[in-house]
Design a protein around this motif. Structure first.
Motif, PDB file in Angstrom:
ATOM      1  N   ARG A  20     -11.952  -0.708  -7.013  1.00 54.99           N
ATOM      2  CA  ARG A  20     -10.751  -1.444  -7.448  1.00 54.99           C
ATOM      3  C   ARG A  20     -10.596  -1.602  -8.822  1.00 54.99           C
ATOM      4  O   ARG A  20     -11.532  -1.503  -9.563  1.00 54.99           O
ATOM      5  N   TYR A  60      -8.282   0.882  -4.589  1.00 51.99           N
ATOM      6  CA  TYR A  60      -8.013   2.448  -4.111  1.00 51.99           C
ATOM      7  C   TYR A  60      -8.897   2.641  -2.878  1.00 51.99           C
ATOM      8  O   TYR A  60      -9.871   2.276  -2.645  1.00 51.99           O
ATOM      9  N   GLN A  77     -10.046   6.708  -2.135  1.00 47.53           N
ATOM     10  CA  GLN A  77     -10.152   8.149  -2.398  1.00 47.53           C
ATOM     11  C   GLN A  77     -10.585   8.600  -1.131  1.00 47.53           C
ATOM     12  O   GLN A  77     -11.866   8.458  -0.896  1.00 47.53           O
ATOM     13  N   GLY A 108       0.728   5.997  -0.921  1.00 48.07           N
ATOM     14  CA  GLY A 108      -0.096   7.103  -1.175  1.00 48.07           C
ATOM     15  C   GLY A 108      -0.383   8.065   0.029  1.00 48.07           C
ATOM     16  O   GLY A 108      -0.953   9.183  -0.198  1.00 48.07           O
ATOM     17  N   THR A 166      -5.262  -3.829  -8.132  1.00 49.73           N
ATOM     18  CA  THR A 166      -5.238  -2.690  -7.271  1.00 49.73           C
ATOM     19  C   THR A 166      -6.597  -2.391  -6.658  1.00 49.73           C
ATOM     20  O   THR A 166      -7.417  -2.368  -7.339  1.00 49.73           O
ATOM     21  N   ARG A 198      -5.219   9.722  -2.148  1.00 45.29           N
ATOM     22  CA  ARG A 198      -5.736   8.634  -3.053  1.00 45.29           C
ATOM     23  C   ARG A 198      -4.740   7.613  -2.567  1.00 45.29           C
ATOM     24  O   ARG A 198      -3.552   7.628  -2.926  1.00 45.29           O
ATOM     25  N   ASP A 245       0.876  -1.269  -0.117  1.00 44.28           N
ATOM     26  CA  ASP A 245      -0.251  -0.007  -0.081  1.00 44.28           C
ATOM     27  C   ASP A 245       0.993   1.387   0.056  1.00 44.28           C
ATOM     28  O   ASP A 245       1.916   1.301   0.604  1.00 44.28           O
ATOM     29  N   CYS A 294      -4.113  -1.835   3.928  1.00 47.04           N
ATOM     30  CA  CYS A 294      -4.834  -2.741   3.009  1.00 47.04           C
ATOM     31  C   CYS A 294      -4.987  -4.115   3.545  1.00 47.04           C
ATOM     32  O   CYS A 294      -3.801  -4.347   4.040  1.00 47.04           O
ATOM     33  N   SER A 302      -3.348   3.634  -2.497  1.00 50.00           N
ATOM     34  CA  SER A 302      -3.586   2.414  -3.490  1.00 50.00           C
ATOM     35  C   SER A 302      -3.109   1.303  -2.806  1.00 50.00           C
ATOM     36  O   SER A 302      -2.037   1.379  -1.958  1.00 50.00           O
ATOM     37  N   CYS A 303      -3.175  -0.034  -3.168  1.00 49.62           N
ATOM     38  CA  CYS A 303      -2.758  -1.291  -2.594  1.00 49.62           C
ATOM     39  C   CYS A 303      -2.604  -2.205  -3.675  1.00 49.62           C
ATOM     40  O   CYS A 303      -3.712  -2.417  -4.550  1.00 49.62           O
TER      41      CYS A 303
END
Length: 127
Positions: free
Chosen positions: A72, A80, A82, A8, A78, A19, A6, A96, A21-22
């Motif tokens: 996703r 996400y 937000q 961001g 990935t 945002r 993960d 994550c 991400s993973c």
């Protein structure tokens, strides 16, 4: 075995957006239930959001509803998160997580029901 990376996180002002991400590897991503949790020192890990294999079933913690969005991209392995309208209370390490199966709404918020975890990414929101 599933590996989760993960990223961001960062330091922002109240009202800003981030945002997360993973990226997952090791198992077919479209068979993984994914979720985000967060944790501050001295407190238990707290559920943030859940998304099913297909993306059709989504749950949020009441504290983030209307501000955070989980989604996703199965083609990119990935998931996400937000985060809009960030508040100082959102400051935490965000993790994550993944489970190779399906969760009911009753258990989707339980950290013990997830098998795999990312290393965490720090989010700091200042007022």
């Amino acid at each position: 075995q599933v590996q989760l990376v993960d990223s961001g996180g960062g330091s922002v002002q109240a009202g800003d957006s981030l945002r997360l991400s993973c990226v997952a590897s090791g198992r077919p991503f479209d068979m993984l239930t994914m979720a985000w949790f967060r944790q501050v020192p001295g407190k238990e890990r707290e559920f943030v959001a859940h998304i099913s294999w297909t993306g059709r079933t989504i749950y949020y913690a009441d504290s983030v509803k209307g501000r955070f969005t989980i989604d996703r991209d199965n083609a990119k392995n990935t998931v996400y998160l937000q985060m809009d309208g960030l508040k100082p209370d959102d400051s935490a390490v965000y993790y994550c997580s993944a489970f190779a199966g399906l969760h009911t709404e009753e258990v989707a918020h339980m950290s013990a029901k997830y098998t795999y975890w990312g290393q965490g990414t720090q989010v700091t929101v200042s007022s």
